[in-house]
Design a protein around this motif. Structure first.
Motif, PDB file in Angstrom:
ATOM      1  N   THR A 111       0.828  -1.203   0.000  1.00 30.73           N
ATOM      2  CA  THR A 111       0.000   0.000   0.000  1.00 30.73           C
ATOM      3  C   THR A 111       0.863   1.254   0.000  1.00 30.73           C
ATOM      4  O   THR A 111       0.624   2.208  -0.763  1.00 30.73           O
ATOM      5  CB  THR A 111      -0.938   0.011   1.223  1.00 30.73           C
ATOM      6  OG1 THR A 111      -1.765  -1.157   1.195  1.00 30.73           O
ATOM      7  CG2 THR A 111      -1.814   1.245   1.227  1.00 30.73           C
TER       8      THR A 111
ATOM      9  N   ILE B  34      -7.262   2.106  -1.113  1.00 35.87           N
ATOM     10  CA  ILE B  34      -6.820   2.133  -2.503  1.00 35.87           C
ATOM     11  C   ILE B  34      -7.872   1.433  -3.355  1.00 35.87           C
ATOM     12  O   ILE B  34      -8.250   0.289  -3.088  1.00 35.87           O
ATOM     13  CB  ILE B  34      -5.453   1.449  -2.675  1.00 35.87           C
ATOM     14  CG1 ILE B  34      -4.358   2.291  -2.024  1.00 35.87           C
ATOM     15  CG2 ILE B  34      -5.133   1.248  -4.147  1.00 35.87           C
ATOM     16  CD1 ILE B  34      -2.969   1.730  -2.196  1.00 35.87           C
TER      17      ILE B  34
ATOM     18  N   VAL C 115      -4.877  -5.103   0.645  1.00 32.26           N
ATOM     19  CA  VAL C 115      -4.555  -3.781   0.108  1.00 32.26           C
ATOM     20  C   VAL C 115      -5.837  -3.057  -0.301  1.00 32.26           C
ATOM     21  O   VAL C 115      -5.976  -1.846  -0.096  1.00 32.26           O
ATOM     22  CB  VAL C 115      -3.596  -3.910  -1.097  1.00 32.26           C
ATOM     23  CG1 VAL C 115      -3.395  -2.558  -1.785  1.00 32.26           C
ATOM     24  CG2 VAL C 115      -2.247  -4.471  -0.642  1.00 32.26           C
TER      25      VAL C 115
ATOM     26  N   LYS D  87      -7.534  -0.852   2.248  1.00 32.09           N
ATOM     27  CA  LYS D  87      -6.756   0.217   2.881  1.00 32.09           C
ATOM     28  C   LYS D  87      -6.884   1.555   2.154  1.00 32.09           C
ATOM     29  O   LYS D  87      -5.956   2.355   2.131  1.00 32.09           O
ATOM     30  CB  LYS D  87      -5.288  -0.207   2.972  1.00 32.09           C
ATOM     31  CG  LYS D  87      -5.076  -1.414   3.877  1.00 32.09           C
ATOM     32  CD  LYS D  87      -3.620  -1.789   3.983  1.00 32.09           C
ATOM     33  CE  LYS D  87      -3.430  -2.997   4.891  1.00 32.09           C
ATOM     34  NZ  LYS D  87      -3.826  -2.708   6.279  1.00 32.09           N
TER      35      LYS D  87
END
Length: 251
Positions: free
Chosen positions: A92, A131, A126, A129
């Motif tokens: 990330t 994104i 990911v 988080k």
């Protein structure tokens, strides 16, 4: 939207890459390249060689150090999940620092992302988080395919099932009922020595598909000590080893 491509590269042999794999890597804006400690620099070097020698474009490459999984965690899965969380944090951060909002990001995955590999699970983390992530998989040649090809054997017997398992499962639970063929991965302890009471043949391979490939096959009881010794010697000489084997009951 970030496009994250997990690209299977087989054993790192350039001839194992598909045309799709090469195209996706060439189209990437950013390639994340893992380093797994000094003993496994050869694995990172093979990925670097793929970028340098096979790609007509020059994507940005960012290297990162793999965190070490805590093997002393009482519960195995707890240790694995903590390790995956750490990797997701690293990915990330690198994507946020080096990629644009619509970047094409690629990771080269040993073998194939679908077979006893955790990159897909890390990608799921990911995506939670902050994104916006679209994950795709480019399949690669697996170590299991390379093993059966190297020994020139079929994976299954006629009309019979195959079970793919781990050394930990074989060690803790023995040979599963109703299965004549076992493909065993992730075995750092030569767990086949715990099923010597089963009449079986073993087809073992270390570094399958690589120049230093080592193969052993024969009756399990007769090959057990030879494989243990061969594996230990190879690991000492190279600093690391990746191996896989197939066990098949004999009549």
């Amino acid at each position: 939207m970030i496009e994250l491509s997990l690209v299977g590269i087989g054993s790192g042999n350039p001839e194992h890459l598909t045309l799709e794999a090469i195209r996706v890597l060439e189209e990437a804006d950013l390639i994340l390249l893992p380093r797994k400690g000094d003993e496994k620099t050869e694995l990172a070097d093979l990925r670097r060689d793929i970028v340098a020698d096979l790609l007509k474009t020059k994507p940005k490459v960012v290297e990162f150090d793999y965190p070490v999984r805590d093997a002393k965690t009482p519960k195995y899965l707890d240790g694995v999940n903590t390790w995956h969380d750490a990797l997701a944090e690293i990915w990330t951060g690198l994507i946020a620092e080096h990629g644009s909002s619509n970047a094409k990001v690629a990771l080269m995955v040993w073998g194939d992302p679908s077979l006893y590999d955790s990159t897909l699970r890390i990608a799921e983390r990911v995506a939670t988080k902050g994104i916006s992530l679209n994950t795709r998989v480019v399949p690669g040649i697996t170590s299991l395919q390379m093993l059966t090809a190297a020994h020139a054997i079929p994976l299954n017997t006629l009309g019979a099932p195959v079970q793919i398992t781990t050394g930990r499962q074989l060690r803790d639970h023995g040979w599963p009922e109703g299965v004549d063929t076992l493909a065993v991965m992730l075995d750092g302890e030569c767990s086949f020595q715990h099923v010597l009471d089963v009449p079986a043949r073993i087809y073992w391979g270390g570094y399958v598909g690589m120049p230093q490939q080592i193969l052993r096959s024969g009756e399990l009881s007769g090959q057990c000590d030879e494989i243990i010794e061969t594996r230990a010697k190879a690991r000492a000489e190279n600093g690391w080893i990746m191996d896989i084997y197939l066990l098949r009951r004999t009549a």
